[in-house]
Scaffold this motif. Structure first.
Motif, PDB file in Angstrom:
ATOM      1  N   UNK A 179       0.827  -1.207   0.000  1.00 28.79           N
ATOM      2  CA  UNK A 179       0.000   0.000   0.000  1.00 28.79           C
ATOM      3  C   UNK A 179       0.859   1.254   0.000  1.00 28.79           C
ATOM      4  N   UNK A 180       1.922   1.244   0.807  1.00 29.70           N
ATOM      5  CA  UNK A 180       2.847   2.375   0.840  1.00 29.70           C
ATOM      6  C   UNK A 180       3.530   2.559  -0.512  1.00 29.70           C
ATOM      7  N   UNK A 181       3.936   1.465  -1.116  1.00 27.80           N
ATOM      8  CA  UNK A 181       4.583   1.525  -2.429  1.00 27.80           C
ATOM      9  C   UNK A 181       3.635   2.089  -3.473  1.00 27.80           C
ATOM     10  N   UNK A 182       2.397   1.605  -3.451  1.00 27.89           N
ATOM     11  CA  UNK A 182       1.403   2.089  -4.404  1.00 27.89           C
ATOM     12  C   UNK A 182       1.167   3.593  -4.223  1.00 27.89           C
ATOM     13  N   UNK A 183       1.057   4.031  -2.985  1.00 26.83           N
ATOM     14  CA  UNK A 183       0.853   5.460  -2.712  1.00 26.83           C
ATOM     15  C   UNK A 183       2.036   6.280  -3.211  1.00 26.83           C
ATOM     16  N   UNK A 184       3.239   5.765  -2.986  1.00 32.43           N
ATOM     17  CA  UNK A 184       4.433   6.465  -3.442  1.00 32.43           C
ATOM     18  C   UNK A 184       4.483   6.584  -4.958  1.00 32.43           C
ATOM     19  N   UNK A 185       4.114   5.521  -5.641  1.00 30.71           N
ATOM     20  CA  UNK A 185       4.106   5.548  -7.107  1.00 30.71           C
ATOM     21  C   UNK A 185       3.059   6.541  -7.616  1.00 30.71           C
ATOM     22  N   UNK A 186       1.873   6.503  -7.012  1.00 32.76           N
ATOM     23  CA  UNK A 186       0.807   7.423  -7.431  1.00 32.76           C
ATOM     24  C   UNK A 186       1.225   8.879  -7.211  1.00 32.76           C
ATOM     25  N   UNK A 187       1.861   9.157  -6.084  1.00 31.14           N
ATOM     26  CA  UNK A 187       2.330  10.525  -5.812  1.00 31.14           C
ATOM     27  C   UNK A 187       3.384  10.950  -6.815  1.00 31.14           C
TER      28      UNK A 187
END
Length: 90
Positions: free
Chosen positions: A56-64
């Motif tokens: 989830x953290x990785x996905x959020x980082x990629x989206x940002x």
């Protein structure tokens, strides 16, 4: 068993006299399969939860990153696509 220092054979056996290693007190060393399964399940669930959080953290980082730098993201994606296409052509 051979003594490595002088080549003699040793007639020693383990202290329990069975020749199979140390003795075990079956009451003290009894393994409860249900408790073992529950502990394994708990550890597995904990590891799965940690993995979900990290993803989830990785996905959020990629989206940002995509929101902050859309042009760079598009160029990187195009470059990767070109590279994969070139490699698959061979």
């Amino acid at each position: 068993m051979e003594d490595t220092f002088n080549g003699r054979h040793s007639d020693t056996t383990p202290p329990n006299g069975t020749g199979h290693g140390p003795t075990h007190d079956s009451a003290a060393d009894a393994i409860d399969p249900e408790a073992l399964r529950e502990e394994a399940e708990r550890q597995l669930n904990e590891a799965a939860q940690q993995a979900r959080e990290k993803l989830g953290d990785l996905q959020s980082g990629i989206e940002n990153y995509i929101r902050e730098k859309p042009v760079q993201t598009l160029l990187v994606a195009a470059g990767v696509g070109l590279l994969v296409g070139t490699l698959l052509k061979r």
